[in-house]
Design a protein around this motif. Structure first.
Motif: not given
Length: 108
Positions: A57-77
């Motif tokens: 969480l402190r150093n990663g990169k967001i590689t993907f994001g998608e709308l899940w219902g009314d909230v954005m979800r992000y993949t952090v790697e």
């Protein structure tokens, strides 16, 4: 490891800043019969520890994001101690919270 998605660079910076503050992290609200949340179960299955989570969480990169219902979800790697750690998160910089949805290991 996949590259950071260029549309999410500012969002990733906000997530990293929030991850450096205390009392912002939640493992989710649903607790199963074993007393663990889904995210905790997935972390155990993927052999990822809390230190991997914090580092990602402190150093990663967001590689993907998608709308899940009314909230954005992000993949952090990130690569944490040689492990390709991946977490799907929801967060709010205004309300100061990060919720871990799930965890898994990326392709090494």
């Amino acid at each position: 490891m996949p590259k950071a998605h260029p549309l999410f660079l500012e969002i990733a910076a906000a997530l990293r800043a929030l991850a450096c503050k205390e009392h912002t992290l939640s493992m989710g609200s649903y607790v199963g019969e074993n007393g663990l949340t889904h995210a905790e179960e997935e972390m155990i299955e993927a052999k990822l520890g809390y230190d991997d989570l914090v580092y990602t969480l402190r150093n990663g990169k967001i590689t993907f994001g998608e709308l899940w219902g009314d909230v954005m979800r992000y993949t952090v790697e990130a690569i944490s101690d040689g492990v390709h750690a991946c977490f799907i998160v929801e967060f709010s910089g205004e309300q100061r919270w990060i919720e871990i949805v799930t965890a898994f290991r990326g392709k090494e």
